[in-house]
Design an enzyme around this catalytic site. Structure first.
Site, PDB file in Angstrom:
ATOM      1  N   TYR A  22      96.772 114.240  67.701  1.00 46.51           N
ATOM      2  CA  TYR A  22      96.699 112.948  68.391  1.00 46.51           C
ATOM      3  C   TYR A  22      97.995 112.549  69.106  1.00 46.51           C
ATOM      4  O   TYR A  22      98.043 111.479  69.717  1.00 46.51           O
ATOM      5  CB  TYR A  22      96.315 111.857  67.386  1.00 46.51           C
ATOM      6  CG  TYR A  22      94.958 112.101  66.747  1.00 46.51           C
ATOM      7  CD1 TYR A  22      93.802 112.118  67.530  1.00 46.51           C
ATOM      8  CD2 TYR A  22      94.823 112.322  65.382  1.00 46.51           C
ATOM      9  CE1 TYR A  22      92.556 112.345  66.970  1.00 46.51           C
ATOM     10  CE2 TYR A  22      93.580 112.552  64.801  1.00 46.51           C
ATOM     11  CZ  TYR A  22      92.459 112.564  65.598  1.00 46.51           C
ATOM     12  OH  TYR A  22      91.224 112.789  65.046  1.00 46.51           O
ATOM     13  N   ASN A  73      87.807 103.420  71.966  1.00 45.00           N
ATOM     14  CA  ASN A  73      87.944 104.631  71.173  1.00 45.00           C
ATOM     15  C   ASN A  73      87.555 104.216  69.754  1.00 45.00           C
ATOM     16  O   ASN A  73      88.363 103.627  69.032  1.00 45.00           O
ATOM     17  CB  ASN A  73      89.389 105.151  71.204  1.00 45.00           C
ATOM     18  CG  ASN A  73      89.538 106.410  70.366  1.00 45.00           C
ATOM     19  OD1 ASN A  73      88.633 106.793  69.626  1.00 45.00           O
ATOM     20  ND2 ASN A  73      90.689 107.055  70.480  1.00 45.00           N
ATOM     21  N   HIS A  79      80.917 108.748  65.532  1.00 46.17           N
ATOM     22  CA  HIS A  79      79.948 109.747  65.100  1.00 46.17           C
ATOM     23  C   HIS A  79      78.885 109.187  64.158  1.00 46.17           C
ATOM     24  O   HIS A  79      77.963 109.895  63.781  1.00 46.17           O
ATOM     25  CB  HIS A  79      80.694 110.911  64.431  1.00 46.17           C
ATOM     26  CG  HIS A  79      81.937 111.300  65.181  1.00 46.17           C
ATOM     27  ND1 HIS A  79      81.899 111.807  66.462  1.00 46.17           N
ATOM     28  CD2 HIS A  79      83.271 111.202  64.857  1.00 46.17           C
ATOM     29  CE1 HIS A  79      83.146 112.022  66.887  1.00 46.17           C
ATOM     30  NE2 HIS A  79      83.991 111.668  65.922  1.00 46.17           N
ATOM     31  N   ASP A  86      74.708  99.521  69.213  1.00 47.51           N
ATOM     32  CA  ASP A  86      73.871  98.355  69.539  1.00 47.51           C
ATOM     33  C   ASP A  86      74.723  97.220  70.118  1.00 47.51           C
ATOM     34  O   ASP A  86      74.275  96.495  71.016  1.00 47.51           O
ATOM     35  CB  ASP A  86      73.139  97.855  68.296  1.00 47.51           C
ATOM     36  CG  ASP A  86      72.015  98.783  67.862  1.00 47.51           C
ATOM     37  OD1 ASP A  86      71.631  99.670  68.660  1.00 47.51           O
ATOM     38  OD2 ASP A  86      71.522  98.622  66.727  1.00 47.51           O
ATOM     39  N   HIS A  99      88.412 109.410  73.854  1.00 48.03           N
ATOM     40  CA  HIS A  99      88.962 110.085  72.671  1.00 48.03           C
ATOM     41  C   HIS A  99      90.224 110.821  73.078  1.00 48.03           C
ATOM     42  O   HIS A  99      90.238 111.504  74.109  1.00 48.03           O
ATOM     43  CB  HIS A  99      87.965 111.083  72.092  1.00 48.03           C
ATOM     44  CG  HIS A  99      86.690 110.422  71.683  1.00 48.03           C
ATOM     45  ND1 HIS A  99      86.599 109.640  70.566  1.00 48.03           N
ATOM     46  CD2 HIS A  99      85.496 110.361  72.304  1.00 48.03           C
ATOM     47  CE1 HIS A  99      85.374 109.131  70.495  1.00 48.03           C
ATOM     48  NE2 HIS A  99      84.690 109.550  71.535  1.00 48.03           N
ATOM     49  N   SER A 101      91.628 113.331  71.444  1.00 44.83           N
ATOM     50  CA  SER A 101      91.430 114.763  71.234  1.00 44.83           C
ATOM     51  C   SER A 101      90.142 115.221  71.915  1.00 44.83           C
ATOM     52  O   SER A 101      89.297 114.390  72.281  1.00 44.83           O
ATOM     53  CB  SER A 101      91.364 115.055  69.732  1.00 44.83           C
ATOM     54  OG  SER A 101      90.200 114.449  69.177  1.00 44.83           O
ATOM     55  N   ARG A 110      81.923 116.133  65.163  1.00 44.02           N
ATOM     56  CA  ARG A 110      82.582 115.315  66.192  1.00 44.02           C
ATOM     57  C   ARG A 110      81.916 115.448  67.559  1.00 44.02           C
ATOM     58  O   ARG A 110      82.227 114.714  68.492  1.00 44.02           O
ATOM     59  CB  ARG A 110      84.065 115.680  66.304  1.00 44.02           C
ATOM     60  CG  ARG A 110      84.849 115.317  65.072  1.00 44.02           C
ATOM     61  CD  ARG A 110      86.341 115.482  65.288  1.00 44.02           C
ATOM     62  NE  ARG A 110      86.998 115.691  64.015  1.00 44.02           N
ATOM     63  CZ  ARG A 110      87.401 114.707  63.202  1.00 44.02           C
ATOM     64  NH1 ARG A 110      87.236 113.463  63.534  1.00 44.02           N
ATOM     65  NH2 ARG A 110      87.980 114.991  62.037  1.00 44.02           N
TER      66      ARG A 110
END
Ligand code: DQA
Length: 141
Positions: A22, A73, A79, A86, A99, A101, A110
């Site tokens: 990251y 993010n 996931h 919603d 994201h 990564s 992922r």
């Protein structure tokens, strides 16, 4: 434009947490850097990070009538969270998923995102530049 920039669980540990994945900059560093970019000038950026799903949803809902765009993010909630999905579709704020990564080049779990199809697009694997790409895209639109 009023633009929300939301970061979910564990992104408060940016810079400390798995820096090889990251990066070594903190969330504060990334926030400052984004605010300094030319594309951010003249817009109002509202940053929010929470480790709690409901807090992210509350923040989104509170700004739903006044925000023009959103970058999110959701961290690990990407996931799993139908509730976040919603909220994004319910609030009807044009949203880009980011994201740091490349989630498609990591563990299989992922590769699934609950939110991609209620977002304009997903940007992954660009590190902090992903937030800038997302901002540019939303401002241009
Ligand atoms: C992440 C990717 C997610 O899979 C992970 O759970 C995160 C960070 C990213 O920015 O690359 O917390 O959203």
């Amino acid at each position: 434009m009023k633009i929300l920039i939301l970061n979910g669980p564990n992104l408060n540990l940016l810079g400390e947490r798995e820096p090889e994945v990251y990066g070594s900059e903190s969330l504060h560093d990334v926030t400052r850097w984004l605010l300094d970019q030319p594309v951010a000038q003249g817009h109002r950026l509202f940053f929010y990070q929470s480790n709690h799903e409901g807090d992210l949803i509350d923040f989104m809902q509170a700004h739903r009538r006044t925000a023009d765009a959103m970058i999110i993010n959701p961290g690990g909630l990407t996931h799993t969270s139908i509730a976040l999905r919603d909220a994004i579709s319910g609030c009807q704020i044009p949203t880009v998923e980011v994201h740091l990564s490349d989630v498609h080049a990591r563990e299989d779990f992922r590769k699934t995102s609950m939110i991609t199809d209620v977002c304009r697009t997903q940007i992954a694997g660009q590190g902090k530049n992903g937030y800038l790409t997302a901002l540019q895209l939303l401002v241009d639109h």
